[in-house]
Design a protein around this motif. Structure first.
Motif, PDB file in Angstrom:
ATOM      1  N   PRO A   1      -0.554  -4.659 -17.627  1.00 23.66           N
ATOM      2  CA  PRO A   1      -0.496  -3.259 -18.057  1.00 23.66           C
ATOM      3  C   PRO A   1       0.279  -2.390 -17.081  1.00 23.66           C
ATOM      4  O   PRO A   1       0.540  -2.791 -15.940  1.00 23.66           O
ATOM      5  CB  PRO A   1      -1.972  -2.836 -18.123  1.00 23.66           C
ATOM      6  CG  PRO A   1      -2.740  -3.869 -17.400  1.00 23.66           C
ATOM      7  CD  PRO A   1      -1.917  -5.113 -17.343  1.00 23.66           C
ATOM      8  N   SER A   2       0.647  -1.205 -17.518  1.00 25.07           N
ATOM      9  CA  SER A   2       1.336  -0.247 -16.667  1.00 25.07           C
ATOM     10  C   SER A   2       0.467   0.045 -15.439  1.00 25.07           C
ATOM     11  O   SER A   2      -0.742   0.214 -15.557  1.00 25.07           O
ATOM     12  CB  SER A   2       1.575   1.023 -17.481  1.00 25.07           C
ATOM     13  OG  SER A   2       2.434   1.862 -16.784  1.00 25.07           O
ATOM     14  N   GLY A   3       1.085   0.055 -14.268  1.00 20.48           N
ATOM     15  CA  GLY A   3       0.343   0.325 -13.040  1.00 20.48           C
ATOM     16  C   GLY A   3      -0.297  -0.899 -12.409  1.00 20.48           C
ATOM     17  O   GLY A   3      -0.986  -0.784 -11.402  1.00 20.48           O
TER      18      GLY A   3
ATOM     19  N   MET B   1       8.309  -7.102  -8.276  1.00 22.58           N
ATOM     20  CA  MET B   1       9.731  -7.377  -8.477  1.00 22.58           C
ATOM     21  C   MET B   1      10.563  -6.784  -7.343  1.00 22.58           C
ATOM     22  O   MET B   1      11.538  -7.389  -6.901  1.00 22.58           O
ATOM     23  CB  MET B   1      10.201  -6.816  -9.826  1.00 22.58           C
ATOM     24  CG  MET B   1       9.619  -7.554 -11.022  1.00 22.58           C
ATOM     25  SD  MET B   1      10.138  -9.287 -11.145  1.00 22.58           S
ATOM     26  CE  MET B   1      11.607  -9.115 -12.160  1.00 22.58           C
ATOM     27  N   ASN B   2      10.180  -5.584  -6.869  1.00 25.96           N
ATOM     28  CA  ASN B   2      10.921  -4.976  -5.756  1.00 25.96           C
ATOM     29  C   ASN B   2      10.842  -5.839  -4.504  1.00 25.96           C
ATOM     30  O   ASN B   2      11.817  -5.962  -3.761  1.00 25.96           O
ATOM     31  CB  ASN B   2      10.377  -3.570  -5.457  1.00 25.96           C
ATOM     32  CG  ASN B   2      10.746  -2.571  -6.542  1.00 25.96           C
ATOM     33  OD1 ASN B   2      11.634  -2.829  -7.359  1.00 25.96           O
ATOM     34  ND2 ASN B   2      10.060  -1.444  -6.565  1.00 25.96           N
ATOM     35  N   ILE B   3       9.680  -6.456  -4.286  1.00 27.79           N
ATOM     36  CA  ILE B   3       9.540  -7.323  -3.119  1.00 27.79           C
ATOM     37  C   ILE B   3      10.292  -8.632  -3.343  1.00 27.79           C
ATOM     38  O   ILE B   3      11.067  -9.070  -2.486  1.00 27.79           O
ATOM     39  CB  ILE B   3       8.051  -7.554  -2.793  1.00 27.79           C
ATOM     40  CG1 ILE B   3       7.467  -6.251  -2.218  1.00 27.79           C
ATOM     41  CG2 ILE B   3       7.869  -8.715  -1.800  1.00 27.79           C
ATOM     42  CD1 ILE B   3       5.972  -6.228  -2.086  1.00 27.79           C
TER      43      ILE B   3
ATOM     44  N   LYS C   1       3.549  -4.788 -11.296  1.00 26.61           N
ATOM     45  CA  LYS C   1       4.715  -5.607 -11.652  1.00 26.61           C
ATOM     46  C   LYS C   1       5.992  -5.129 -10.956  1.00 26.61           C
ATOM     47  O   LYS C   1       6.730  -5.941 -10.399  1.00 26.61           O
ATOM     48  CB  LYS C   1       4.940  -5.600 -13.183  1.00 26.61           C
ATOM     49  CG  LYS C   1       3.724  -6.017 -13.989  1.00 26.61           C
ATOM     50  CD  LYS C   1       4.024  -6.040 -15.480  1.00 26.61           C
ATOM     51  CE  LYS C   1       4.447  -4.699 -16.067  1.00 26.61           C
ATOM     52  NZ  LYS C   1       3.396  -3.648 -15.998  1.00 26.61           N
ATOM     53  N   SER C   2       6.241  -3.812 -11.012  1.00 24.34           N
ATOM     54  CA  SER C   2       7.459  -3.293 -10.373  1.00 24.34           C
ATOM     55  C   SER C   2       7.411  -3.522  -8.869  1.00 24.34           C
ATOM     56  O   SER C   2       8.426  -3.901  -8.264  1.00 24.34           O
ATOM     57  CB  SER C   2       7.627  -1.792 -10.621  1.00 24.34           C
ATOM     58  OG  SER C   2       7.657  -1.522 -11.982  1.00 24.34           O
ATOM     59  N   SER C   3       6.262  -3.288  -8.273  1.00 21.56           N
ATOM     60  CA  SER C   3       6.137  -3.514  -6.831  1.00 21.56           C
ATOM     61  C   SER C   3       6.433  -4.972  -6.491  1.00 21.56           C
ATOM     62  O   SER C   3       7.119  -5.266  -5.502  1.00 21.56           O
ATOM     63  CB  SER C   3       4.728  -3.145  -6.356  1.00 21.56           C
ATOM     64  OG  SER C   3       4.454  -1.791  -6.656  1.00 21.56           O
TER      65      SER C   3
ATOM     66  N   ILE D   1       0.860  -1.188   0.000  1.00 19.78           N
ATOM     67  CA  ILE D   1       0.000   0.000   0.000  1.00 19.78           C
ATOM     68  C   ILE D   1       0.900   1.243   0.000  1.00 19.78           C
ATOM     69  O   ILE D   1       1.788   1.353   0.847  1.00 19.78           O
ATOM     70  CB  ILE D   1      -0.892   0.056   1.270  1.00 19.78           C
ATOM     71  CG1 ILE D   1      -1.533  -1.308   1.568  1.00 19.78           C
ATOM     72  CG2 ILE D   1      -1.914   1.180   1.171  1.00 19.78           C
ATOM     73  CD1 ILE D   1      -2.672  -1.701   0.681  1.00 19.78           C
ATOM     74  N   TYR D   2       0.677   2.121  -0.954  1.00 19.42           N
ATOM     75  CA  TYR D   2       1.397   3.400  -0.953  1.00 19.42           C
ATOM     76  C   TYR D   2       0.430   4.494  -0.519  1.00 19.42           C
ATOM     77  O   TYR D   2      -0.737   4.499  -0.939  1.00 19.42           O
ATOM     78  CB  TYR D   2       1.913   3.742  -2.354  1.00 19.42           C
ATOM     79  CG  TYR D   2       3.012   2.838  -2.838  1.00 19.42           C
ATOM     80  CD1 TYR D   2       4.304   2.943  -2.328  1.00 19.42           C
ATOM     81  CD2 TYR D   2       2.766   1.886  -3.824  1.00 19.42           C
ATOM     82  CE1 TYR D   2       5.322   2.126  -2.776  1.00 19.42           C
ATOM     83  CE2 TYR D   2       3.784   1.062  -4.291  1.00 19.42           C
ATOM     84  CZ  TYR D   2       5.059   1.183  -3.762  1.00 19.42           C
ATOM     85  OH  TYR D   2       6.052   0.382  -4.214  1.00 19.42           O
ATOM     86  N   ALA D   3       0.921   5.397   0.301  1.00 15.83           N
ATOM     87  CA  ALA D   3       0.111   6.549   0.687  1.00 15.83           C
ATOM     88  C   ALA D   3       0.560   7.754  -0.126  1.00 15.83           C
ATOM     89  O   ALA D   3       1.719   8.143  -0.076  1.00 15.83           O
ATOM     90  CB  ALA D   3       0.282   6.829   2.179  1.00 15.83           C
ATOM     91  N   ASN D   4      -0.337   8.280  -0.923  1.00 16.34           N
ATOM     92  CA  ASN D   4      -0.089   9.530  -1.644  1.00 16.34           C
ATOM     93  C   ASN D   4      -0.925  10.610  -0.968  1.00 16.34           C
ATOM     94  O   ASN D   4      -2.065  10.845  -1.342  1.00 16.34           O
ATOM     95  CB  ASN D   4      -0.533   9.398  -3.112  1.00 16.34           C
ATOM     96  CG  ASN D   4       0.519   8.710  -3.972  1.00 16.34           C
ATOM     97  OD1 ASN D   4       1.703   8.776  -3.653  1.00 16.34           O
ATOM     98  ND2 ASN D   4       0.086   8.072  -5.045  1.00 16.34           N
ATOM     99  N   GLY D   5      -0.371  11.253   0.048  1.00 16.10           N
ATOM    100  CA  GLY D   5      -1.188  12.185   0.820  1.00 16.10           C
ATOM    101  C   GLY D   5      -2.301  11.409   1.504  1.00 16.10           C
ATOM    102  O   GLY D   5      -2.035  10.452   2.224  1.00 16.10           O
TER     103      GLY D   5
HETATM  104  P1  ADP Z   1       7.505   0.324 -15.080  1.00 19.88           P
HETATM  105  O1  ADP Z   1       8.349   0.814 -16.210  1.00 19.88           O
HETATM  106  O2  ADP Z   1       7.973  -0.975 -14.515  1.00 19.88           O
HETATM  107  O3  ADP Z   1       6.028   0.356 -15.357  1.00 19.88           O
HETATM  108  P2  ADP Z   1       6.909   2.483 -13.313  1.00 19.88           P
HETATM  109  O4  ADP Z   1       6.990   3.656 -14.219  1.00 19.88           O
HETATM  110  O5  ADP Z   1       5.585   1.952 -12.911  1.00 19.88           O
HETATM  111  O6  ADP Z   1       7.826   1.334 -13.900  1.00 19.88           O
HETATM  112  O7  ADP Z   1       7.685   2.798 -11.974  1.00 19.88           O
HETATM  113  C1  ADP Z   1       9.050   3.145 -11.948  1.00 19.88           C
HETATM  114  C2  ADP Z   1       9.434   3.364 -10.478  1.00 19.88           C
HETATM  115  O8  ADP Z   1       8.693   4.471  -9.944  1.00 19.88           O
HETATM  116  C3  ADP Z   1       9.115   2.169  -9.609  1.00 19.88           C
HETATM  117  O9  ADP Z   1      10.172   1.945  -8.707  1.00 19.88           O
HETATM  118  C4  ADP Z   1       7.838   2.539  -8.874  1.00 19.88           C
HETATM  119  O10 ADP Z   1       7.811   1.973  -7.568  1.00 19.88           O
HETATM  120  C5  ADP Z   1       7.939   4.063  -8.799  1.00 19.88           C
HETATM  121  N1  ADP Z   1       6.609   4.669  -8.902  1.00 19.88           N
HETATM  122  C6  ADP Z   1       5.607   4.305  -9.733  1.00 19.88           C
HETATM  123  N2  ADP Z   1       4.495   5.032  -9.533  1.00 19.88           N
HETATM  124  C7  ADP Z   1       4.827   5.927  -8.567  1.00 19.88           C
HETATM  125  C8  ADP Z   1       4.104   6.983  -7.912  1.00 19.88           C
HETATM  126  N3  ADP Z   1       2.839   7.262  -8.196  1.00 19.88           N
HETATM  127  N4  ADP Z   1       4.749   7.693  -6.973  1.00 19.88           N
HETATM  128  C9  ADP Z   1       6.016   7.411  -6.657  1.00 19.88           C
HETATM  129  N5  ADP Z   1       6.748   6.429  -7.243  1.00 19.88           N
HETATM  130  C10 ADP Z   1       6.157   5.696  -8.171  1.00 19.88           C
END
Ligand code: ADP
Ligand code: ADP
Length: 231
Positions: A39-41, A48-50, A44-46, A10-14
């Motif tokens: 798809p983007s968002g 892989m980071n874990i 997947k990155s989250s 879970i990410y908190a954006n404000g």
């Molecule tokens: P990908 O090319 O794998 O789709 P992203 O553009 O989604 O990569 O994310 C690149 C990096 O930015 C990742 O480490 C991700 O955790 C971080 N990130 C993605 N979205 C946000 C966000 N809204 N705020 C802050 N960091 C983000």
């Protein structure tokens, strides 16, 4: 080998909370060759980071070789990362002013391997990816495909439990992409566990299993009936 249970990120954006991962269960067995698509968002990155112990989940369990690394501290995570994970990136991430062999030696330097042994193992790793003749070249003297093969040698030289590759063919033409996938297929056949992220269905078809992410969940997980043979 790899067991994820109820993984949430879970990410908190404000005031707004974003569930990058909404409660994911995933098992990856030893010597599996898996691709992650979505798809983007979609998370997947989250994920892989874990998997790569670069980040811990907000909730859930992550067993890597029997230890729950979800609860590890930052220091413990970096030790686990150095010992158990090999990373391959889209942009290769090689040190530009050092030779191929020095790049491959780097993770062994962190692991405290003596210098003679580092050199021997680094050369063997470069030979195993077909770069025995490019050992003393610097990255800019190599093609993109060759640079990625150096990065793969660097990832495998510490004998990690898992190799994680984030869009490893994203910067490569189709011929170099196939060469890179041929190396991953060989590593898989010799028992390495590999998870890669790709946007390209053609690349995923070289792997043996495709996991599809959507909105922080796994929406599909299928065996590839006849993986393409890379050459
Ligand atoms: P990908 O090319 O794998 O789709 P992203 O553009 O989604 O990569 O994310 C690149 C990096 O930015 C990742 O480490 C991700 O955790 C971080 N990130 C993605 N979205 C946000 C966000 N809204 N705020 C802050 N960091 C983000
Ligand atoms: P993908 O790699 O599939 O593009 P990500 O894991 O990068 O997906 O992102 C999943 C969701 O989490 C997206 O909505 C993204 O904006 C959000 N996100 C990722 N990293 C961060 C971050 N560091 N801070 C805030 N939101 C993030």
């Amino acid at each position: 080998m790899i067991d994820l249970k109820g993984i949430k990120k879970i990410y908190a954006n404000g005031d707004i909370q974003v569930a990058a991962l909404a409660g994911v269960d995933l098992h990856v067995g030893a010597s599996e060759f898996v691709s992650i698509m979505g798809p983007s968002g979609s998370g997947k990155s989250s994920m892989m980071n874990i998997l790569g112990c670069l980040d811990t989940p907000t909730e859930g369990e992550y067993f890597l070789d029997g230890t729950d690394v979800a609860k590890a501290s930052g220091d413990q995570l970096s030790v686990i990362r150095n010992r158990k994970i090999g990373f391959v990136f889209q942009g290769f991430n090689l040190l530009p002013r050092t030779t191929a062999v020095e790049n491959v030696e780097l993770p062994m330097l962190y692991a405290g391997v003596p210098s003679k042994e580092r050199r021997t193992r680094a050369i063997a790793a470069l030979e195993s990816v077909g770069l025995g003749g490019r050992v003393y070249h610097k990255p800019k003297e190599l093609s993109g495909g060759q640079q990625q093969r150096v990065a793969i040698a660097r990832a495998l030289v510490t004998k990690p439990s898992i190799i994680l590759a984030d869009e490893p063919t994203g910067n490569l033409d189709s011929k170099s992409s196939e060469e890179v996938m041929a190396i991953f297929q060989r590593l898989h056949e010799s028992g390495n566990t590999i998870v890669l992220v790709t946007h390209e269905p053609d690349i995923a078809e070289f792997t043996e299993r495709i996991v599809h992410f959507r909105d922080g969940n796994i929406e599909g997980d299928e065996k590839v009936a006849n993986p393409r043979k890379a050459r």
